[in-house]
Design an enzyme around this catalytic site. Structure first.
Site, PDB file in Angstrom:
ATOM      1  N   ASP A   1      44.102  17.171  30.931  1.00 49.99           N
ATOM      2  CA  ASP A   1      43.687  18.502  31.368  1.00 49.99           C
ATOM      3  C   ASP A   1      44.503  18.879  32.584  1.00 49.99           C
ATOM      4  OD1 ASP A   1      41.692  19.330  29.614  1.00 49.99           O
ATOM      5  OD2 ASP A   1      40.290  17.879  30.484  1.00 49.99           O
TER       6      ASP A   1
ATOM      7  N   PHE B   1      35.281  39.564  47.552  1.00 52.81           N
ATOM      8  CA  PHE B   1      35.869  39.687  46.224  1.00 52.81           C
ATOM      9  C   PHE B   1      34.782  40.011  45.213  1.00 52.81           C
ATOM     10  CE2 PHE B   1      37.047  37.924  42.136  1.00 52.81           C
ATOM     11  CZ  PHE B   1      38.312  38.441  41.966  1.00 52.81           C
TER      12      PHE B   1
ATOM     13  N   ALA C   1      34.194  40.910  40.868  1.00 51.89           N
ATOM     14  CA  ALA C   1      34.856  40.946  39.569  1.00 51.89           C
ATOM     15  C   ALA C   1      35.286  42.360  39.207  1.00 51.89           C
ATOM     16  CB  ALA C   1      33.938  40.388  38.500  1.00 51.89           C
TER      17      ALA C   1
END
Lengths: 581, 194, 673
Positions: free
Chosen positions: C301, C371, C373
């Site tokens: 990964d 911040f 979305a």
């Protein structure tokens, strides 16, 4: 060990090397059911006719079990065929000398001998067998047993090369194509060449020559004024006996007989014929597994073992027998007992190494009369499994068993489960591989041990002391290894010898083929990952050393004790004592 | 069961058909071609004189008289029996072998008037592989030359010349060993070959 | 750390191992090791033969041979017992964590009862509160807690465990530090993770691996061959007028059969699992360790394994007419309140431009914009300035499509290089771009390079887009990558590689990794992962360090190499033994054979005894190697083979010559025969 010897040795290896690729390429075409050859216009119709006679679909392949079953059924039918001919030769044609039927045990031994590609001869050809028996009963096997050997090798190579496959080819197709396209054309050409050198090819009764010196003391038999000269269809048999590494001589003296091997040139060609197909098969291997360097690595390992055998044998024979030197024999001549003048020491030693590296067994000199170490080389060659080029097919499949074992033994040292060309070597593969090796060892040592302590075994000996043990060891090594050469002083034509030698030949052939076919089938099943840095290197010096080491160590560890009591002790007795037997 | 029957059928058909090809057609073809191309050789390289066969140039013959060159000891039958080829097959530590060679050396030295410490060529006192070896080494022939010349009352040089004539060199200049064909040499000495 | 490595010879281990060596003499337990079994039978035969020996064999000689053959068996047993002993020592340490605990079990009627831990059964529900020890392996179905797992992992920092998701598994024996959780028990007593681990390291549950089985077949075959050699030798001797006594034949047999590898084979396997445990990796079977050595594709990964997991600011790219300092200043201001790793990294990078850290408190009358979305920006409003940083299209919208063309270029080149571009704007003025980059862990490139040399392919799995993935793959030096990967893609990829004949290893922790973990040949589950992941994998990494996969592979290879090296060594030894014994056996009847005694051994009896002594002692000498393993070197197959063959093949051929000679000198110096 003179310069001419070195030149001939170099020439031999060079010519063999040059022929390897063309023969290999041709083999690829022959062993591909749809492969085309330049002989197609003439032979394709015959091939189709044969398939029709057999009621066969040549496109249908067999799995290993079916392939083996066909092979065994065919070989058994061939065995019966020859047994019947030998038993009935007095009523069959082409018997100008009027020989009677062959005894049952000798007929069994001889039929087993030829069906297994051994060609051990417990009979003397010119005083036992009719032309029909030789030409049909025996030559038949010279062709088909050679084809069977190559077929098994091809099946094994297919097993190695094919990814996740169920089938390994079709036995009947391989058999037919090998005979038609490979063995018959080459035999015809070389048979004619041999005739041009003086090998006879006729169906005449034996000739009577009026002796130049009728009164001489060495006159044959009852007729002191004439020499009966055996004749026969020799050339056609001599060509295939070499090409198919059968080795069964038309005459008792085999390839030392001037009618079977008249000139040094015919000798050179015959030696070449022995290694021709086995050498080409290594190229076939490389091409089929898409790793030509691997093919050449196997070739090189074989060539090095071959060279070593020749040099030791040549050295021992050139050195000669110090016991005879003491009597006044010229030491410079080497050991000439049991050798022909036209071949000399070098070509005799070379032939001995070749015929036993391969499972040929033809001889141009009497191995029984070699010096102890010179004679140990052919014996040890056979005991190694005749994997140095080896018999047609059997050499390659025998060597591939050693490749599998070598990779298994040392492969772990690269830190992975050993894999041969990407195919993992798992317990089943190890099991069948060691089975193939164990069977040979059981048969050689078991029968030899029995013979060496039994009345019937000792009765046939021609030599006493350690040399007698060598004769016994050689007999069972040669029969188990399907070689057919002999320490010929041993008289094997007694009931028990005929039976045990016959069984040894059958064990050595078929009990070895079955596990090898199982190996072929099991390898075929496996996945084939592409080669990587982690793959076990199957070419290059390291691999060659490992392969040679495995062959030598398995052979030496198994047979050294017995050899110590035979040729090794005899060597020290010859050089270090005055004892005679 | 079915598979066994079909294998049996295949086997019988294959044995018979391949036998016809490899044991009938093949040797017959080689025979016809050989008889056509190399008739003399295919029939045994026989040496004839006025219809009688004197021998084969490839097959050795026994000679014991001192006017002839002698071939190697032979183990074929009673000696040079060309219907019973074979070697002596005695091993290097065999008493029989050592005794036989000792006897041979003594005889060889005696008949050729050689001193008791003369080194004897190996081929002269050892049996060949086939028992039918038609050749001896040049060294061996040259040791016999004075005897043959003396018995026949010939010039030694002339005999030596004849020996050289019947000496075959290495094949292609490389293969095998130089050798003298005993039968042909003796026939030449007798003048039979002229 | 639980699984500490033990120095090779500790008395606590050696003592019981010696006792075990004798217990293992039981022929029934030796049957599964054919080589050593045959050795024991040989020893028994000679011991019995002491009373019916032939006249020319001194009693002392036969006695000593029988002693040394028994020692050979004992040494082989000792090797195995040592390996097991080391495992047991680790198991003991593990057991200490299993102090008896009391569990609060939820009854069907909703009430809670206090029960002993071993009374818990699968699917029972228990409550665990702060300060308590979790009594059994399970899964959190309610609540969040910090858990101290140092008992298992040795890692002192507590970890968060919460219901749902990939962090829901808890392990028996760990302690809850805060909060209260409801746990569903997933293992019956004796079947827990810890129990299996203890069984494995003790060697009790060990089964022969496929490769061990194949090797055992080969060793058995060699044993059979040498039996035939020895039995037939008796006949050949009879023919030759040499009488071989039973003692001599058995001695030769035992010297020839591969006792060295036969005696050490089990120890090597146990030690392999043991070495995994020392690395805090729990292999569920020896088969898994072996497969690790065979792995030739590693699925890694990206996040956490190849990269540090968080992106870092690495560069400021100002617009024309804007200085870097100006840009850095604005970027820092915009990030001051941004507590994400990205935000912090911007603050730190800005310090390099001479901007000292400012504290938020200095800046009154400011409003931080977090911040979200929707806006995909964060920033600060102060002094009427609106400073923002954010994704390029968000800033473009914010600044009124006022992005200079050179910045457009910078943005796309950052994206092309695999980085994440951010734009910084002051009001409508776009000041420049920030280059956020995935930071590849140090030293990985070299490591992957080594893997490549070993023929192992590394494949990076990431959810990133193709461009980003390609750039990171290049930087990290992996061979291949799979971009925009969904968890189920892993399974497809594994199947594809396996179909091509490859063996695949991967790490995983989430429930959706479970199918892939199960499919992979080596599936290493993180201990922090879900129960499903742990059940599916065949190894568990207690440290939950995905990079561990690399060490797992190395340990697997090391085990295989050790096995191969000792096999080769063992067989190569036989050559010298022949040179010792064969002349000794024959010289009485054939004195001419004396030159074969190339070691110049004093007498036939001392030659045979010396070979037997060497054969026994070499096992002891090699026990440390078997337990420690042959040192692994990351080389290509050819180079590894050459190296190991030189050491163990050639060494095996040569070493016994001086060894046997030395034994002979000592035997004679002490007048033992």
């Amino acid at each position: 060990m003179n310069l001419y010897g070195w030149i001939q040795l170099a020439l031999y290896i060079l010519v063999l090397l040059l022929l390897t690729k063309p023969v290999g390429l041709y083999l690829i075409r022959v062993l591909d059911a749809g492969g085309r050859t330049f002989l197609d216009p003439a032979l394709r119709p015959v091939e189709r006719l044969l398939y029709r006679l057999l009621g066969l679909d040549p496109k249908k392949e067999q799995d290993w079990k079916q392939y083996t079953l066909s092979l065994l059924a065919f070989s058994f039918a061939g065995l019966l065929f020859t047994y019947a001919i030998l038993r009935l030769q007095h009523v069959l044609p082409l018997n100008p000398q009027g020989f009677g039927p062959v005894s049952p045990d000798l007929a069994f031994n001889t039929a087993a001998s030829f069906a297994t590609n051994t060609n051990w001869q417990n009979y003397a050809g010119e005083i036992t067998l009719s032309y029909f028996s030789q030409m049909v009963g025996l030559v038949f096997h010279n062709f088909v047993s050679a084809a069977v050997g190559i077929a098994v090798a091809a099946a094994l190579v297919r097993g190695i090369a094919r990814p996740s496959a169920k089938t390994v080819g079709n036995f009947w197709v391989d058999l037919v194509r090998l005979n038609l396209y490979l063995l018959l054309p080459l035999s015809t050409v070389f048979a004619l060449f041999l005739v041009s050198q003086g090998v006879v090819q006729n169906f005449k009764p034996y000739e009577k020559a009026t002796l130049v010196e009728p009164s001489n003391l060495q006159a044959p038999k009852n007729d002191s004024a004439a020499q009966t000269i055996a004749q026969g269809p020799t050339a056609s048999q001599a060509a295939i006996k070499m090409l198919g590494t059968n080795g069964g001589g038309f005459f008792n003296a085999n390839a030392s007989h001037p009618y079977e091997n008249p000139t040094p040139l015919s000798n050179f060609i015959q030696m070449l014929l022995i290694f021709l197909i086995p050498s080409g098969l290594t190229y076939y291997l490389g091409r089929k597994v898409k790793n030509q360097r691997h093919g050449w690595a196997v070739w090189s390992a074989m060539a090095i073992l071959f060279l070593a055998a020749v040099l030791v044998c040549w050295r021992a024979e050139s050195y000669g027998n110090p016991r005879l030197h003491a009597l006044g024999v010229d030491p410079a001549d080497g050991n000439m007992e049991g050798k022909e003048v036209r071949f000399g020491v070098f070509n005799s030693a070379l032939f001995a190494a070749i015929t036993t590296d391969a499972s040929c067994g033809a001889v141009n000199s009497m191995h029984d009369s070699f010096t102890p170490l010179g004679g140990m080389i052919p014996l040890f060659n056979i005991q190694l499994g005749e994997v140095v080029f080896g018999g047609v097919g059997s050499g390659l499949y025998g060597m591939l068993v050693f490749v599998v074992l070598a990779i298994f033994l040392t492969g772990l040292m690269v830190g992975r489960t050993p894999a041969y060309l990407g195919k993992k070597i798992e317990s089943y593969d190890v099991k069948v591989s060691v089975l193939a090796v164990i069977i040979l060892i059981f048969s050689i040592l078991g029968f030899s041990a029995w013979a060496s302590v039994s009345q019937w075994g000792l009765a046939g000996l021609n030599n006493a002391g350690p040399h007698g043990l060598s004769e016994i060891l050689y007999a069972y090594s040669s029969s188990t290894g399907n070689n057919g050469s002999a320490f010929a002083g041993l008289n094997g034509n007694t009931f028990w010898s005929n039976i045990t030698l016959g069984l040894a030949m059958l064990f050595g052939r078929f009990l070895m083929i079955v596990p090898i076919m199982a190996l072929a089938g099991n390898l075929a099943r496996k996945k084939l990952p592409p080669p990587s840095e982690a793959s076990f290197p199957v070419s290059g010096p390291m691999f060659i050393i490992i392969l040679i080491g495995t062959v030598l160590i398995v052979g030496a560890l198994t047979f050294l004790p017995a050899l110590a009591l035979g040729p090794i002790v005899e060597h020290f007795l010859m050089t270090g004592s005055g004892i005679l037997y | 069961m079915k598979i066994w029957l079909s294998e049996l059928r295949h086997s019988v058909a294959a044995v018979l058909s391949l036998a016809v090809i490899s044991c009938g057609i093949y040797p017959a073809a080689v025979w016809i071609l050989a008889q056509g191309l190399f008739p003399a050789k295919a029939n045994g390289s026989l040496v004839m004189r006025s219809g009688a066969i004197l021998g084969s140039r490839l097959i050795g013959q026994g000679f014991a008289e001192s006017k002839y060159f002698h071939p190697r000891p032979s183990a074929a039958g009673q000696g040079y029996d060309a219907s019973s080829s074979g070697g002596r097959n005695l091993g290097p530590t065999s008493k029989k072998l050592v005794d036989a060679v000792r006897q041979c050396i003594a005889d060889y030295r005696a008949e050729n008037n050689l001193s008791p410490d003369t080194i004897v060529p190996a081929d002269a006192v050892t049996a060949s592989a086939s028992g039918l070896d038609p050749h001896i080494s040049l060294k061996n022939a040259l040791l016999q030359t004075p005897r043959v010349a003396r018995v026949r009352g010939l010039d030694e040089k002339a005999v030596r010349k004849l020996v050289e004539t019947y000496t075959e060199g290495r094949d292609l200049g490389i293969l095998g060993e130089p050798r003298v064909n005993v039968l042909m040499l003796n026939l030449a000495l007798d003048g039979t070959l002229k | 750390m639980v699984a500490k490595s033990h120095s090779l010879f500790e008395w606590q281990i050696i003592g019981p191992a010696i006792v075990d060596s004798f217990k293992k003499l039981n022929p029934l337990s030796l049957l599964k090791n054919p080589v050593i079994f045959v050795t024991e039978v040989g020893a028994a035969v000679i011991t019995l033969g002491l009373f019916s020996r032939s006249e020319n064999e001194p009693f002392g000689f036969v006695l000593q041979i029988s002693f040394w053959l028994w020692f050979t068996v004992l040494f082989a047993n000792f090797a195995e017992a040592m390996a097991e002993g080391r495992g047991k020592a680790q198991a003991k340490a593990l057991r200490k964590t299993r102090t008896q605990t009391i569990a609060n079990r939820l009854k069907a009627d909703g009430s809670v009862e206090r029960v002993q831990a071993e009374q818990l059964r699968k699917n029972d529900l228990v409550f665990v509160s702060a300060g308590e020890i979790i009594s059994a392996d399970g899964e959190i179905i309610e609540g969040v807690a910090t858990v101290d797992e140092s008992a298992i992992t040795g890692e002192s920092a507590p970890v968060i465990r919460e219901a749902g998701g990939d962090r829901s598994a808890v392990t028996g024996g760990t302690r809850v530090l805060s909060d209260r959780i409801k746990v569903r028990v997933t293992a019956n007593p004796g079947e827990s993770f810890l129990d299996r681990m203890i069984c494995l390291v003790e060697g009790a549950a060990r089964q022969k691996t496929p490769n061990e089985i194949a090797l055992t077949i080969l060793l058995s075959a060699l044993t059979i061959i040498f039996l035939v050699v020895i039995i037939t030798l008796k006949s050949f001797g009879f023919y030759s007028g040499v009488t071989f006594t039973v003692t001599v034949l058995v001695a030769l047999l035992i010297c020839l059969i591969p006792t060295t590898i036969g005696g050490l084979l089990n120890a090597i396997g146990i030690a392999g699992i043991d070495r995994m445990v020392q690395k805090n990796v729990l292999a569920m079977s020896g088969r898994a360790v072996e497969a690790a050595g065979d792995v030739d594709v590693l699925l890694l990964d990206k996040t956490g394994t190849i990269t540090l997991g968080d992106r870092q600011a690495t560069d400021f790219l100002p617009a024309a007419g804007v200085s870097v300092e100006e840009l850095a200043n604005a970027a820092q201001l915009a990030s001051l309140a941004d507590e994400t790793p990205e935000g912090r990294s911007i603050v730190i990078l800005a310090k390099k431009y001479g901007l000292r850290g400012r504290s938020i408190s200095e800046m009154a009358r400011t409003r931080f914009v977090a911040f979200s979305a929707q806006t995909r920006m964060s920033g600060v409003d102060f002094d009427g300035r609106q400073i923002r940083k954010g994704a390029p299209d968000a800033i473009r919208a914010f600044a009124g499509d006022n992005v200079p063309s050179e910045l457009q270029g910078a943005v796309s080149s950052i994206a092309l290089s695999g980085g994440t571009p951010l734009l910084v704007a002051d009001g409508t003025k776009v000041l420049g771009a920030i280059h956020l980059k995935d930071i590849v862990k140090g030293g990985l490139k070299d490591r992957f390079e080594r893997f490549r040399a070993m023929g192992i392919k590394t494949v990076m799995i990431t959810g990133d887009n193709r461009l980003t993935a390609a750039a990171i793959a290049k930087e990290a030096g992996v061979d291949d990558y799979m971009a925009e990967a969904k968890p189920e893609d892993k399974l497809t990829l594994i199947r594809k590689e396996q179909a091509a004949g490859h063996l695949v290893a991967m790490t995983g922790d989430g429930t959706n990794d479970a199918p892939a973990l199960a499919q992979a040949d080596v599936g290493v589950a993180m201990n922090t992962g879900t129960q499903a992941a742990k059940e599916a994998g065949n190894m568990i990494d207690l440290d939950s360090n995905p990079t561990k996969l690399i060490e797992v592979v190395e340990i697997g290879k090391q085990m295989l190499i050790t096995r191969g090296a000792l096999t080769t060594f063992s067989i190569a030894n036989d050559v010298a033994k022949y040179f010792a014994i064969i002349p000794a056996m024959l010289v009485s009847v054939f004195p001419v054979i004396a030159p074969l005694n190339i070691m110049g051994l004093r007498s036939p009896l001392s030659a045979i005894l010396s070979a037997v002594i060497f054969n026994a002692l070499i096992i002891v000498a090699l026990i440390p190697l078997a337990l420690r393993g042959v040192r692994f070197r990351p080389l290509g197959a050819a180079a590894l083979l050459r190296r190991n063959l030189m050491i163990y093949g050639l060494g095996g051929l040569i070493a016994p010559f001086p060894g046997i000679k030395l034994a002979d000198l000592i035997v004679n110096a002490l007048h033992l025969v």
